[in-house]
Design an enzyme around this catalytic site. Structure first.
Site, PDB file in Angstrom:
ATOM      1  N   CYS A 225       0.856  -1.178   0.000  1.00  0.00           N
ATOM      2  CA  CYS A 225       0.000   0.000   0.000  1.00  0.00           C
ATOM      3  C   CYS A 225       0.894   1.231   0.000  1.00  0.00           C
ATOM      4  O   CYS A 225       2.110   1.136   0.180  1.00  0.00           O
ATOM      5  CB  CYS A 225      -0.907   0.014   1.223  1.00  0.00           C
ATOM      6  SG  CYS A 225      -2.106  -1.338   1.268  1.00  0.00           S
TER       7      CYS A 225
ATOM      8  N   GLY B 266      -1.278   0.882  -5.013  1.00  0.00           N
ATOM      9  CA  GLY B 266      -2.593   0.362  -4.675  1.00  0.00           C
ATOM     10  C   GLY B 266      -3.679   1.021  -5.492  1.00  0.00           C
ATOM     11  O   GLY B 266      -3.730   2.246  -5.585  1.00  0.00           O
TER      12      GLY B 266
ATOM     13  N   ASN C 118       0.834   0.165   5.889  1.00  0.00           N
ATOM     14  CA  ASN C 118       1.353  -0.614   4.770  1.00  0.00           C
ATOM     15  C   ASN C 118       2.096  -1.807   5.339  1.00  0.00           C
ATOM     16  O   ASN C 118       3.074  -1.637   6.067  1.00  0.00           O
ATOM     17  CB  ASN C 118       2.297   0.240   3.917  1.00  0.00           C
ATOM     18  CG  ASN C 118       2.963  -0.569   2.817  1.00  0.00           C
ATOM     19  OD1 ASN C 118       2.388  -1.518   2.289  1.00  0.00           O
ATOM     20  ND2 ASN C 118       4.189  -0.203   2.458  1.00  0.00           N
ATOM     21  N   GLY C 119       1.639  -3.014   5.021  1.00  0.00           N
ATOM     22  CA  GLY C 119       2.299  -4.215   5.511  1.00  0.00           C
ATOM     23  C   GLY C 119       1.299  -5.284   5.873  1.00  0.00           C
ATOM     24  O   GLY C 119       0.182  -5.338   5.358  1.00  0.00           O
TER      25      GLY C 119
ATOM     26  N   TYR D  68      10.272  -4.747  -8.249  1.00  0.00           N
ATOM     27  CA  TYR D  68       9.016  -4.450  -8.930  1.00  0.00           C
ATOM     28  C   TYR D  68       8.178  -3.351  -8.294  1.00  0.00           C
ATOM     29  O   TYR D  68       7.652  -2.481  -8.980  1.00  0.00           O
ATOM     30  CB  TYR D  68       8.169  -5.729  -8.990  1.00  0.00           C
ATOM     31  CG  TYR D  68       6.766  -5.509  -9.518  1.00  0.00           C
ATOM     32  CD1 TYR D  68       6.517  -5.452 -10.888  1.00  0.00           C
ATOM     33  CD2 TYR D  68       5.685  -5.345  -8.653  1.00  0.00           C
ATOM     34  CE1 TYR D  68       5.232  -5.247 -11.376  1.00  0.00           C
ATOM     35  CE2 TYR D  68       4.395  -5.142  -9.138  1.00  0.00           C
ATOM     36  CZ  TYR D  68       4.169  -5.088 -10.493  1.00  0.00           C
ATOM     37  OH  TYR D  68       2.916  -4.879 -10.971  1.00  0.00           O
TER      38      TYR D  68
END
Length: 506
Positions: free
Chosen positions: A2, A28, A102-103, A259
């Site tokens: 995210c 996201g 985020n995670g 990526y």
């Protein structure tokens, strides 16, 4: 994966946050949200879809205040979730707190039970981010004296979060009437940076998942938030920071550089673009040493993240580099599409092959990685249909053989094309004439060359080494069963004593 933002500005923060989310949209596409603070009042707008679809002029006008946080989300459970799980999340006790995360918490199920049975808190959604918010709220309540917070109490609360939470988490939060809080897990798996900007009214601060958000918004990168560290910026712009973990170590997720991150970002002192150039060089060296028999006419990248690696590979081998695919910019990243059928369909919508670059040639296609194989298979077929004589396929990353449990959408082994297959098997699966993978040791060296200070990375999707030490085969089986709709069966078979009502993760 995210994207998160937090800002303490000297002027309205709404436009800064909106513009920052546009820059982080690649992290996201499922949902977006912004919360601003005006005194003790929060103003929130969030919903499903892209940033441009969630916010209208009337929404932006309602987001008053000079401080705020923002979030773009994609679901790691494999399909789109309820819009109720769009972030940031809010809780009103013991303070008004909003949080973006985020995670993924690997012990979210256990925490959920502790919150309900011991902390007397209730979680309303299936998101581990709401679990994390309630853990933070409880720890703030424990550290507060006389119902007043100060930086010492806030940092004590973050220390309590570190002691209870496991997994990967980068967090931005706001406490009504106090200020902006940001912190990172003790392993530093997910990225988090901050910067500042000098204005006529005073210094402004911005926290973000990637440095590119700072660059585009006119902020100067100061540094990364360290593993286990918390920073707090009060409403007056006073800056505080403290290490809140006992034994922090830096282990950034190496897949960010392969990526996830934009090439123009710098995280943990590592340029994403430079690492991808290095990956191309290493891949070229492997081809030179072991695959001299390949008669390659042209090197073609799979847009967009593989382009630097493909260009450097072509230069090192003295081969022609050509753009053979035209990309439709209005189709989302297929890696984070919510379902397999949608991924397969979107590949053809996203890319179109130019036959002039393929007809009668031996083509080396270069991609950043091969995860499920869906995209690779479609692209190889497109190249063949465009008239390629032979199609070789190179991955700038090693085979993805293991599920990632730290916030990336690859949770089940059955979906990973490399699980249980060797290179020849995978080559046949995607329909290529030859397949070349990067080596993990080479990938690590490619990243280390940019910042030799960092010697450890989170590489679990390649080697199955889960650095948090709490990921068991039973845990992986439960996640896979949940994704496949078989949670009840996994509960019956698992030896764990925890309540296995696992939450979805962000």
């Amino acid at each position: 994966m995210c994207g998160i933002l937090g800002v303490v500005a000297q002027s309205p923060a709404n436009q800064l946050l909106y513009d920052g989310l546009l820059v982080l949209q690649h992290r996201g596409q499922d949902a977006a949200g912004i919360v601003t603070a005006q005194g003790n009042t929060f103003h929130m707008q969030k919903g499903g879809g892209l940033v441009r679809d969630v916010f209208r002029t009337r929404n932006m006008r309602a987001l008053a205040g000079n401080m705020g946080i923002a979030h773009v989300r994609y679901p790691t459970a494999g399909s789109a979730e309820s819009t109720a799980e769009a972030q940031p999340f809010y809780v009103n006790s013991p303070f008004g707190i909003v949080l973006g995360h985020n995670g993924n918490l690997t012990n979210a199920a256990q925490l959920n039970q502790e919150l309900f049975r011991e902390d007397l808190r209730h979680v309303n959604t299936n998101s581990d981010s709401e679990v994390l918010l309630n853990v933070l709220a409880h720890e703030l309540q424990r550290s507060t004296k006389n119902h007043q917070l100060d930086p010492a109490a806030i940092f004590a609360a973050v220390a309590g979060v570190h002691q209870r939470c496991r997994g990967a988490y980068a967090v931005v939060a706001m406490i009504a009437g106090y200020g902006l809080l940001a912190f990172r897990d003790p392993y530093g798996i997910r990225p988090l940076v901050f910067g500042c900007a000098d204005t006529e009214q005073g210094v402004e601060y911005l926290v973000a998942s990637e440095s590119v958000a700072l660059d585009t918004l006119g902020f100067k990168l100061v540094r990364d938030i360290a593993p286990g560290e918390a920073v707090f910026i009060d409403e007056s712009g006073n800056f505080y920071s403290k290490q809140c973990a006992a034994n922090p170590t830096l282990n950034p997720c190496i897949f960010e550089y392969v990526y996830l991150a934009r090439p123009d970002s710098v995280m943990d002192g590592i340029s994403v673009y430079e690492t991808r150039l290095n990956m191309g060089e290493s891949l070229a060296d492997k081809i030179t040493k072991t695959m001299r028999h390949l008669d390659i006419d042209v090197v073609i990248p799979i847009p967009d993240s593989s382009r630097p690696s493909a260009l450097q590979l072509a230069n090192r081998l003295g081969l022609n580099f050509r753009e053979g695919f035209v990309k439709n910019r209005y189709i989302g990243r297929t890696f984070i599409m919510p379902g397999q059928q949608q991924r397969r369909k979107s590949v053809r919508q996203k890319l179109n092959a130019m036959s002039v670059e393929f007809r009668g040639k031996n083509v080396l296609l270069v991609d950043d990685s091969i995860v499920r194989g869906t995209t690779s298979r479609e692209i190889v077929q497109m190249a063949q249909e465009a008239g390629a004589h032979k199609v070789y396929f190179a991955s700038a990353a090693p085979p993805v053989r293991f599920p990632n449990v730290y916030g990336i959408d690859m949770p089940t082994r059955q979906e990973l094309i490399a699980t249980g297959r060797d290179d020849d098997d995978i080559c046949r699966e995607i329909g290529a004439d030859h397949l070349i993978y990067q080596d993990l040791d080479s990938l690590k060296k490619d990243v280390c060359r940019v910042n030799p200070v960092i010697i450890k990375y989170e590489t679990s999707c390649f080697d199955g080494n889960y650095i948090t030490g709490d990921v068991t085969p039973e845990y992986l089986a439960i996640i896979e069963a949940q994704r496949n709709g078989g949670l009840a069966l996994a509960q019956a078979r698992s030896s764990t004593q925890l309540d296995l009502n696992l939450v979805a993760v962000d």
